[in-house]
Design a protein around this motif. Sequence first.
Motif, PDB file in Angstrom:
ATOM      1  N   CYS A   1      34.689 -31.400  26.033  1.00 37.00           N
ATOM      2  CA  CYS A   1      35.562 -32.561  25.895  1.00 37.00           C
ATOM      3  C   CYS A   1      35.160 -33.496  24.761  1.00 37.00           C
ATOM      4  CB  CYS A   1      35.647 -33.335  27.211  1.00 37.00           C
ATOM      5  SG  CYS A   1      34.094 -34.056  27.774  1.00 37.00           S
ATOM      6  N   GLN A   2      33.881 -33.516  24.379  1.00 38.07           N
ATOM      7  CA  GLN A   2      33.455 -34.408  23.309  1.00 38.07           C
ATOM      8  C   GLN A   2      33.959 -33.960  21.944  1.00 38.07           C
ATOM      9  OE1 GLN A   2      31.866 -37.367  23.753  1.00 38.07           O
ATOM     10  NE2 GLN A   2      32.187 -36.926  25.927  1.00 38.07           N
ATOM     11  N   SER A   3      34.050 -32.642  21.742  1.00 34.36           N
ATOM     12  CA  SER A   3      34.414 -32.121  20.422  1.00 34.36           C
ATOM     13  C   SER A   3      35.781 -31.445  20.380  1.00 34.36           C
ATOM     14  CB  SER A   3      33.352 -31.122  19.948  1.00 34.36           C
ATOM     15  OG  SER A   3      33.275 -30.017  20.837  1.00 34.36           O
ATOM     16  N   MET A   4      36.499 -31.427  21.532  1.00 33.88           N
ATOM     17  CA  MET A   4      37.797 -30.778  21.597  1.00 33.88           C
ATOM     18  C   MET A   4      38.816 -31.691  22.283  1.00 33.88           C
ATOM     19  SD  MET A   4      36.519 -26.972  22.802  1.00 33.88           S
ATOM     20  CE  MET A   4      35.261 -26.079  21.871  1.00 33.88           C
ATOM     21  N   ILE A   5      40.102 -31.431  22.006  1.00 31.64           N
ATOM     22  CA  ILE A   5      41.189 -32.173  22.630  1.00 31.64           C
ATOM     23  C   ILE A   5      42.101 -31.177  23.341  1.00 31.64           C
ATOM     24  CG2 ILE A   5      43.070 -33.823  22.298  1.00 31.64           C
ATOM     25  CD1 ILE A   5      41.909 -34.535  19.590  1.00 31.64           C
TER      26      ILE A   5
ATOM     27  N   SER B   1      32.047 -18.520  16.512  1.00 32.85           N
ATOM     28  CA  SER B   1      33.283 -17.853  16.904  1.00 32.85           C
ATOM     29  C   SER B   1      33.304 -17.587  18.408  1.00 32.85           C
ATOM     30  CB  SER B   1      33.438 -16.533  16.137  1.00 32.85           C
ATOM     31  OG  SER B   1      32.353 -15.663  16.398  1.00 32.85           O
ATOM     32  N   ALA B   2      32.133 -17.537  19.021  1.00 32.74           N
ATOM     33  CA  ALA B   2      32.046 -17.357  20.472  1.00 32.74           C
ATOM     34  C   ALA B   2      32.390 -18.683  21.142  1.00 32.74           C
ATOM     35  CB  ALA B   2      30.646 -16.904  20.868  1.00 32.74           C
ATOM     36  N   GLY B   3      33.586 -18.770  21.682  1.00 33.96           N
ATOM     37  CA  GLY B   3      34.027 -20.026  22.277  1.00 33.96           C
ATOM     38  C   GLY B   3      34.679 -20.960  21.275  1.00 33.96           C
ATOM     39  N   THR B   4      34.724 -20.533  20.029  1.00 35.41           N
ATOM     40  CA  THR B   4      35.350 -21.319  18.963  1.00 35.41           C
ATOM     41  C   THR B   4      34.829 -22.752  18.960  1.00 35.41           C
ATOM     42  OG1 THR B   4      37.296 -20.021  19.572  1.00 35.41           O
ATOM     43  CG2 THR B   4      37.543 -21.538  17.748  1.00 35.41           C
ATOM     44  N   LYS B   5      33.528 -22.893  18.843  1.00 33.66           N
ATOM     45  CA  LYS B   5      32.891 -24.207  18.859  1.00 33.66           C
ATOM     46  C   LYS B   5      32.773 -24.765  17.446  1.00 33.66           C
ATOM     47  CE  LYS B   5      30.146 -22.760  22.857  1.00 33.66           C
ATOM     48  NZ  LYS B   5      28.796 -22.418  23.351  1.00 33.66           N
TER      49      LYS B   5
ATOM     50  N   VAL C   1      43.897 -25.960  22.604  1.00 32.46           N
ATOM     51  CA  VAL C   1      42.688 -26.709  22.267  1.00 32.46           C
ATOM     52  C   VAL C   1      42.670 -27.039  20.774  1.00 32.46           C
ATOM     53  CG1 VAL C   1      40.173 -26.668  22.197  1.00 32.46           C
ATOM     54  CG2 VAL C   1      41.387 -25.664  24.145  1.00 32.46           C
ATOM     55  N   PHE C   2      42.420 -28.302  20.475  1.00 31.42           N
ATOM     56  CA  PHE C   2      42.306 -28.780  19.099  1.00 31.42           C
ATOM     57  C   PHE C   2      40.892 -29.299  18.866  1.00 31.42           C
ATOM     58  CE2 PHE C   2      46.731 -28.526  19.727  1.00 31.42           C
ATOM     59  CZ  PHE C   2      47.409 -28.650  18.514  1.00 31.42           C
TER      60      PHE C   2
ATOM     61  N   SER D   1      43.108 -25.112  16.884  1.00 25.36           N
ATOM     62  CA  SER D   1      41.969 -24.213  17.015  1.00 25.36           C
ATOM     63  C   SER D   1      42.299 -22.961  17.825  1.00 25.36           C
ATOM     64  CB  SER D   1      40.786 -24.960  17.637  1.00 25.36           C
ATOM     65  OG  SER D   1      39.628 -24.157  17.651  1.00 25.36           O
ATOM     66  N   TYR D   2      42.535 -23.094  19.147  1.00 24.74           N
ATOM     67  CA  TYR D   2      42.832 -21.902  19.948  1.00 24.74           C
ATOM     68  C   TYR D   2      43.658 -22.245  21.179  1.00 24.74           C
ATOM     69  CZ  TYR D   2      38.946 -23.181  23.142  1.00 24.74           C
ATOM     70  OH  TYR D   2      38.115 -23.811  24.037  1.00 24.74           O
TER      71      TYR D   2
END
Length: 264
Positions: free
Chosen positions: A188-192, A107-111, A234-235, A223-224
């Motif tokens: 960038c690898q796991s988010m758009i 949840s920290a940074g919504t990773k 961010v997706f 996502s957020y």
Amino acid sequence: MLLLLLLTNAFVLLPWAGAGRIVGGREVMPHSRPYMAYLDIKSGPYSYSCGGFLIRPDTVLSAAHCVAMKWAVRVTVILGAHNISAQEQSQQKIPVGQWVIHPEYSSAGTKNDIVLLKLKQRAMINKNVQCISIAKENERVEEGAECSVSGWGRISTRCDMTSDVLREVEMKVQNEEICEQVFHNYHCQSMICVGVENRNKGTYKGDSGGPLVCNKKAHGIVSYGPQGNVFPEVFTRISHFEPWIHKQLRRFALQDTPGSKSSD
């Protein structure tokens, strides 16, 4: 718990903050997005909702933070809906039997904000309920791509006006640097990075878990985004998690094999 989910300069799209809010969008033709899932969630004293999408007759993909709550969570998936407040004959209401949150979700940074929900019974596939394909590991949606996001709920960041019908907004994939400048935890690898600059269009609090659809394929998960704004957003990047998704789907299939210890 809520404070732990908030970022310094961004908010997680908290599911109880407004069900499926689409800002600046339009109502879609009824049942024209047959992959959409409405998640009716109960957690302790809270009742809220999230979005999701059907990727297999027994599996819905959504955002991990929708179900990663302090209290015990119960989820019912509603498929085939257009007006979520109506008793439509097209609707299929199916309880979720189990879910798998990505083991590195934080949840920290919504990773790694991704979860697979296995339905207690398979959905009946018809013209109103269908699966959507997801991006494969080697498929990366590029900057400038035109995509769309659908959801139910509030249609403004300034008031509580709600929409019970499914709405959609068109969005564009942005340069990664835009999100890197706004969100210090952007990966960038796991988010758009997505949004429509200088326009009041996008998703907002509560639209979590819905799909970012580009060329009829799901590439991202809501996502957020920034506090009090809809740009940029961010997706979760589905292609990055595709190997993990298929590993879990194989486990689900094994559970359903007759004679399996995990079989119902």
